[in-house]
Design a protein around this motif. Structure first.
Motif, PDB file in Angstrom:
ATOM      1  N   MET B 151       0.794  -1.138  -0.161  1.00 31.41           N
ATOM      2  CA  MET B 151       0.192   0.017  -0.030  1.00 31.41           C
ATOM      3  C   MET B 151       0.928   1.249  -0.050  1.00 31.41           C
ATOM      4  SD  MET B 151      -3.401  -0.436   2.122  1.00 31.41           S
ATOM      5  CE  MET B 151      -2.863  -0.748   3.828  1.00 31.41           C
ATOM      6  N   VAL B 152       2.160   1.133   0.670  1.00 31.84           N
ATOM      7  CA  VAL B 152       2.873   2.555   0.694  1.00 31.84           C
ATOM      8  C   VAL B 152       3.421   2.587  -0.611  1.00 31.84           C
ATOM      9  CG1 VAL B 152       5.255   3.089   1.540  1.00 31.84           C
ATOM     10  CG2 VAL B 152       3.618   2.150   3.040  1.00 31.84           C
ATOM     11  N   LEU B 153       3.737   1.522  -1.468  1.00 32.73           N
ATOM     12  CA  LEU B 153       4.287   1.665  -2.813  1.00 32.73           C
ATOM     13  C   LEU B 153       3.394   2.295  -3.499  1.00 32.73           C
ATOM     14  CD1 LEU B 153       7.055   0.532  -3.085  1.00 32.73           C
ATOM     15  CD2 LEU B 153       5.986  -1.155  -4.520  1.00 32.73           C
ATOM     16  N   LEU B 159       1.248   7.084  -6.156  1.00 36.32           N
ATOM     17  CA  LEU B 159      -0.146   8.034  -6.274  1.00 36.32           C
ATOM     18  C   LEU B 159       0.098   9.042  -5.449  1.00 36.32           C
ATOM     19  CD1 LEU B 159      -2.861   5.330  -6.366  1.00 36.32           C
ATOM     20  CD2 LEU B 159      -2.151   6.906  -8.033  1.00 36.32           C
ATOM     21  N   ARG B 160       1.021   9.292  -4.312  1.00 39.61           N
ATOM     22  CA  ARG B 160       1.095  10.237  -3.512  1.00 39.61           C
ATOM     23  C   ARG B 160      -0.035  10.975  -2.678  1.00 39.61           C
ATOM     24  NH1 ARG B 160       6.199  12.048  -3.602  1.00 39.61           N
ATOM     25  NH2 ARG B 160       7.622  11.192  -5.330  1.00 39.61           N
ATOM     26  N   TRP B 161      -0.980   9.888  -2.495  1.00 42.86           N
ATOM     27  CA  TRP B 161      -2.159  10.165  -1.658  1.00 42.86           C
ATOM     28  C   TRP B 161      -1.972  10.500  -0.173  1.00 42.86           C
ATOM     29  CZ3 TRP B 161      -6.411   6.386  -4.242  1.00 42.86           C
ATOM     30  CH2 TRP B 161      -6.240   6.919  -5.531  1.00 42.86           C
ATOM     31  N   PHE B 162      -1.359   9.365   0.225  1.00 47.12           N
ATOM     32  CA  PHE B 162      -0.947   9.506   1.799  1.00 47.12           C
ATOM     33  C   PHE B 162       0.651   9.601   1.699  1.00 47.12           C
ATOM     34  CE2 PHE B 162      -4.890   7.104   1.230  1.00 47.12           C
ATOM     35  CZ  PHE B 162      -5.605   7.536   1.947  1.00 47.12           C
ATOM     36  N   SER B 163       1.048  10.123   3.020  1.00 45.22           N
ATOM     37  CA  SER B 163       2.671  10.015   3.420  1.00 45.22           C
ATOM     38  C   SER B 163       2.897   8.419   3.777  1.00 45.22           C
ATOM     39  CB  SER B 163       2.835  10.876   4.761  1.00 45.22           C
ATOM     40  OG  SER B 163       2.126  10.346   5.776  1.00 45.22           O
ATOM     41  N   ALA B 164       4.375   8.254   3.642  1.00 45.74           N
ATOM     42  CA  ALA B 164       4.476   6.932   3.670  1.00 45.74           C
ATOM     43  C   ALA B 164       4.616   6.415   5.070  1.00 45.74           C
ATOM     44  CB  ALA B 164       5.883   6.805   3.037  1.00 45.74           C
ATOM     45  N   GLY B 165       4.696   7.212   6.097  1.00 45.37           N
ATOM     46  CA  GLY B 165       4.601   6.780   7.545  1.00 45.37           C
ATOM     47  C   GLY B 165       4.711   8.043   8.388  1.00 45.37           C
ATOM     48  N   LYS B 179      -5.464  10.574   8.573  1.00 48.55           N
ATOM     49  CA  LYS B 179      -5.262  10.632   7.157  1.00 48.55           C
ATOM     50  C   LYS B 179      -3.808   9.540   7.382  1.00 48.55           C
ATOM     51  CE  LYS B 179      -3.932  12.359   2.923  1.00 48.55           C
ATOM     52  NZ  LYS B 179      -3.449  13.826   2.242  1.00 48.55           N
ATOM     53  N   ALA B 180      -3.007   9.746   8.392  1.00 49.03           N
ATOM     54  CA  ALA B 180      -1.825   9.315   8.805  1.00 49.03           C
ATOM     55  C   ALA B 180      -2.132   7.875   9.130  1.00 49.03           C
ATOM     56  CB  ALA B 180      -0.863   9.979   9.463  1.00 49.03           C
ATOM     57  N   LEU B 181      -3.062   7.559   9.704  1.00 46.72           N
ATOM     58  CA  LEU B 181      -3.595   6.293  10.428  1.00 46.72           C
ATOM     59  C   LEU B 181      -4.475   5.621   9.434  1.00 46.72           C
ATOM     60  CD1 LEU B 181      -4.869   7.156  14.079  1.00 46.72           C
ATOM     61  CD2 LEU B 181      -2.633   6.255  13.132  1.00 46.72           C
ATOM     62  N   THR B 182      -4.805   6.078   8.243  1.00 51.79           N
ATOM     63  CA  THR B 182      -5.584   5.312   7.579  1.00 51.79           C
ATOM     64  C   THR B 182      -5.142   4.078   6.722  1.00 51.79           C
ATOM     65  OG1 THR B 182      -6.795   7.377   6.727  1.00 51.79           O
ATOM     66  CG2 THR B 182      -6.984   5.548   5.212  1.00 51.79           C
ATOM     67  N   LEU B 183      -3.973   4.187   6.087  1.00 52.46           N
ATOM     68  CA  LEU B 183      -3.115   3.016   5.793  1.00 52.46           C
ATOM     69  C   LEU B 183      -2.819   2.006   6.876  1.00 52.46           C
ATOM     70  CD1 LEU B 183      -0.644   4.425   3.030  1.00 52.46           C
ATOM     71  CD2 LEU B 183      -3.144   3.538   2.497  1.00 52.46           C
ATOM     72  N   PRO B 184      -2.268   2.421   7.766  1.00 56.14           N
ATOM     73  CA  PRO B 184      -2.003   1.334   8.914  1.00 56.14           C
ATOM     74  C   PRO B 184      -3.400   0.548   9.277  1.00 56.14           C
ATOM     75  CG  PRO B 184      -0.995   3.456   9.532  1.00 56.14           C
ATOM     76  CD  PRO B 184      -1.744   3.696   8.455  1.00 56.14           C
ATOM     77  N   ALA B 185      -4.349   1.518   9.400  1.00 57.93           N
ATOM     78  CA  ALA B 185      -5.814   1.017   9.653  1.00 57.93           C
ATOM     79  C   ALA B 185      -6.136  -0.070   9.005  1.00 57.93           C
ATOM     80  CB  ALA B 185      -6.859   2.008  10.099  1.00 57.93           C
ATOM     81  N   ILE B 186      -5.945   0.288   7.425  1.00 58.98           N
ATOM     82  CA  ILE B 186      -6.515  -0.992   6.601  1.00 58.98           C
ATOM     83  C   ILE B 186      -5.797  -2.044   6.573  1.00 58.98           C
ATOM     84  CG2 ILE B 186      -6.562  -1.045   4.119  1.00 58.98           C
ATOM     85  CD1 ILE B 186      -7.289   1.905   3.789  1.00 58.98           C
TER      86      ILE B 186
END
Lengths: 524, 315
Positions: B151-153, B159-165, B179-186
């Motif tokens: 997802m980070v990739l 896509l640069r929608w979220f920051s990588a961490g 927003k910062a928690l979205t990818l980890p939550a997914i």
């Protein structure tokens, strides 16, 4: 024009044919009794009318219900019909209600689904319906949950749900099979009254001719997915119908050889169970399931023990078998105590065996029949080994009318009746003096039951066995026992020679039981 | 109902007490002297003794246990051996990351699992069912850290929608923090949702086979109505059990995902504290997690009684 007309109904599930050319008719205000043994297709006939068949079932023929061609209707149309024009009551009241909803809500739901009523209106009408089935809101609050009701009360709720909208036809599939005799009589009376009040047709399904005989206007006998014959009870002539009648009131030939020496002696036995504490610091209460019971069984005697569910008869059986310790009193077999200190006395245990009701749950499905039958050998200090063990298993199986080869099979390969025979073989293998039959024939079809009773009588004559015959089924007890004990609320309320008790019961409870028991009308 | 809740509350208190004993004893017998660890191998004996005194490592185990428990009641968790800051502050900072993350992931997993499980059960044996069950199979099988990296990739690097961490902190506003928690939550929710959907499906299929569903159908309910009105609530009991277990896991078990996304959460704190022999931090965090798990179980017990009237009368 009949209310319900089933013509040439055929039903198959996958490649298996379930119904073959079934034709039945019910007119308004009429009660049609459908009788058959398990697997005869009577329930499937009812489910075809409701179109609630299991997956993969396909039917052909014609079902006309109040002018609707049921088999041509779409599912959405059927939903409008169910509950509105046809209601159905099922066998098992304990599981037929949603445990998470109040009974008032469940009855009101029938109204809410079909009519544009407000919740309050539907509730009000639900109270009215509950009153009709003798559950007046003042006594049994509609805000109760199913688990707070007895089996009979739950079945009344099921009936209330089915008749809430005064349907034209009611289908009742074994509505009283799971109930006690007195409750059964009440529920049957209720059904009869509702039919008379609403002029509704009733399709009453049962395995028990006695239940249906006095009540039904017409009776249809089913066997192997076919209707054998239809007619008034007194007009039934088909050999199969007559065989069913004979079987349901079968009296096995018995020599009767009750001796004078007591085998088992029960003296002032008390069995208490703790009940939950009242409050944080309250003392746990006691429920007395068996209350100062005394009796003897003579060698060779068949003693009956009857009573309704919860009367303590199975608790008493467990106490006699030494499965549970008693709080007071003494149980002795030939003078030796069943309980030796706090341990079951093995020397006594090996002389008593038991056969339980459920032919499906009482075997380990992963054991061969031979291993199950040989299991009681662990009670012996020096059990036979090798060939002697095999020979004993074969003999026990042959004694109950099975083949010695059956010992290599597994239990799922046998029918219910055969399983009960295997259970009996397991009881016989260590040659006990006393066999306790705890509802041992209750789950069997009438013809199978009749053969099982013959077998029991024959074995008791040949091997001079003593039986304690526990049952709620009075006709069976009457036909096979010498003496009978009637139990109510943990006490023995009446005891005496079986025939004498049945002909002239002294205790009101015995009278009530005998009156409630379904009986076949005497035909010429 | 109140009595039922009272009973549960009592057993909760007992569990907490037993847990505190076990944690304290376990860490007491862990070899290694924190004072020696902090000062290095060349430390003078008297410096060590002074440090031990300062850290409260002297005194009988009983005294130390009581001091630890007593402090906790006042919100004083002691002082970290390595960072020399109050443990309570460290935990509070981290909790503000871990707790929202766990709740976020749980919400996501429930929102995905319920519809998926219901859909699969309703259409049992159909293409929909097979597709959903296949998807959940994958969800369980894929390691979530790998999925997180993927997802980070895609979402951060391409896509640069979220920051990588990293985590901006709640002071920057709710938007950027979430927003910062979205990818980890997914990433955390994916396996959980898959498990929950499968449990939901099988629980529903079980209840759909019950007699009361047949009764409901005989009253004229459609299949969908019978499912919504009668099957769903009855299927909730096993589902609630799993949700409770999952929340506990999400709170304590996010350590790998926290590392992938450089999130300053509880998992990383424990990890660092264990490597540094910072026993007081370990003790406190573990105690806190135990507390959270027991509270979640309590909530699940109460939810059971809310769902099932048969439990309300039971004591």
């Amino acid at each position: 024009m009949s209310l319900l007309e089933i013509e040439n109904l055929r039903l198959g599930i996958g490649a298996v044919e379930i119904l073959n050319d079934v034709s039945l008719a019910v007119t308004a205000g009429e009660i049609l009794g459908v009788i058959g043994e398990s697997g005869s297709g009577k329930s499937m006939t009812a489910l075809s009318v409701m179109q609630l068949l299991p997956r993969g079932a396909g039917c052909s023929g014609r079902i006309t219900l109040n002018g609707h061609d049921v088999l041509a209707m779409r599912e959405a149309e059927m939903c409008g019909l169910r509950g509105q024009e046809v209601g159905m009551v099922f066998q098992e009241p304990m599981t037929a209600l949603n445990p998470l909803q109040t009974i008032g809500d469940q009855v009101a739901e029938t109204i809410l689904i079909h009519e544009d009523a407000s919740r309050a209106e539907a509730m009000e009408r639900a109270h009215e319906v509950l009153r009709r089935v003798d559950l007046p809101p003042g006594r049994v609050a509609p805000s109760r949950y199913p688990h707070e009701l007895s089996g009979g009360q739950r079945q009344r709720v099921c009936i209330a749900m089915a008749i809430a909208l005064r349907p034209r036809l009611l289908i009742a599939d074994e509505p009283t099979t799971a109930l006690d005799v007195t409750t059964q009589a009440e529920v049957l009376r209720l059904l009869k009254r509702l039919v008379a009040e609403d002029g509704m047709g009733l399709l009453l399904i049962s395995h028990d001719l006695g239940v249906v005989a006095d009540m039904a206007d017409k009776i249809a006998i089913m066997q192997h997915g076919r209707v054998v014959e239809t007619g008034r009870f007194s007009d039934l002539r088909d050999p199969y119908s007559l065989a069913l009648m004979e079987a349901s009131d079968h009296k096995p030939d018995r020599a009767g050889h009750a001796g004078e020496t007591p085998v088992l002696s029960v003296r002032e036995v008390v069995r208490d169970y703790p009940t939950p504490r009242q409050g944080w610091l309250g003392k746990p209460g006691l429920f007395r399931a068996v209350d100062h019971i005394s009796f003897d069984i003579q060698r060779g005697e068949n003693l009956g023990l009857v009573g309704e569910s919860g009367c303590g008869k199975s608790t008493l059986a467990r106490a006699i078998l030494g499965l549970e310790e008693v709080q007071a009193g003494a149980i002795t077999l030939d003078g030796q105590p069943v309980f030796d200190g706090h341990q079951a006395n093995r020397a006594v245990r090996r002389r008593m065996q038991v056969v339980f009701q459920d032919p499906y749950g009482s075997f380990n499905p992963r054991w061969t029949v031979g291993r199950s039958v040989a299991e009681p050998f662990h009670l012996l200090d020096d059990p036979p080994k090798g060939a002697a063990r095999e020979a004993a298993v074969v003999e026990a199986l042959e004694n109950v009318g099975l083949s010695g080869k059956d010992r290599q099979k597994y239990i799922h390969e046998f029918s219910g009746g055969q399983r009960q025979r295997i259970a009996l073989a397991r009881a016989l293998i260590i040659r006990p003096d006393l066999i306790i039959l705890d509802e041992a024939v209750s789950a069997l079809d009438v013809q199978v039951r009749a053969r099982m009773l013959d077998l029991l009588a024959d074995l008791s004559d040949r091997l001079s066995l003593t039986y304690l015959f526990i049952s709620h089924d009075l006709s069976v007890v009457r036909n096979v026992t010498d003496r009978v004990l009637v139990m109510q609320g943990g006490k023995i309320v009446e005891e005496g020679e079986t025939e004498a008790v049945f002909v002239a019961p002294r205790h009101p409870y015995t009278r009530q039981l005998i009156e409630a028991a379904p009986r076949l009308p005497k035909t010429a | 109902m109140l009595r039922y809740a009272g009973r549960r509350l009592f057993s909760l208190a007992v569990s907490l007490w037993v847990a505190s004993l076990v944690i304290f004893l376990a860490l007491e017998i862990v070899p290694g002297d924190p004072a020696a660890y902090m000062l290095g191998i060349n430390a003078q004996e008297d410096t060590l003794a002074a440090l031990r005194e300062e850290l409260g490592l002297n005194g009988s185990p009983m005294e130390r246990y009581l001091a630890w428990i007593g402090g906790m009641f006042q919100g004083d968790f002691g002082t970290s051996y390595t960072y020399r800051t109050p443990v309570s502050e460290m935990i509070a900072d981290r909790l503000w990351v871990s707790l929202p993350l766990a709740l976020f992931a749980l919400a996501l997993s429930t929102l995905i699992a319920f519809p998926a499980g219901i859909l699969a059960a309703r259409n049992r044996g159909s293409v929909v069912d097979v597709a959903i069950m296949g998807g959940t199979q994958l969800g369980v099988a894929i390691p979530n850290f790998w999925f997180a990296m993927l997802m980070v990739l895609v979402f951060a690097i391409n896509l640069r929608w979220f920051s990588a961490g990293g985590f901006p902190g709640w002071s920057e506003g709710i938007g950027p923090a979430l927003k910062a928690l979205t990818l980890p939550a997914i990433a955390l929710a994916l396996p959980q949702a898959s498990i929950l959907a499968r449990v939901m499906r099988s629980a529903l299929l079980d209840t759909l086979g019950e007699d009361y569903i047949r009764t409901a159908r005989a009253k004229g309910l459609t299949q969908g109505q019978a499912l919504r009105r009668h099957a769903l609530r009855n299927a909730l009991i096993p589902v609630l059990t799993i949700i409770g277990l999952q929340f506990s896991f999400l709170l304590a078990g996010a350590i790998i995902i926290e590392n992938v996304f450089y999130l300053p959460g509880l998992g990383r704190l424990v990890f660092q504290a264990i490597s540094a022999r910072d026993l007081i931090v370990v003790e406190s965090v573990v105690m806190l997690l135990v507390f959270a798990v027991i509270m979640v179980n309590f909530a699940v017990d109460i939810a059971y009684a809310w769902v099932d009237p048969r439990l309300r009368g039971r004591r």
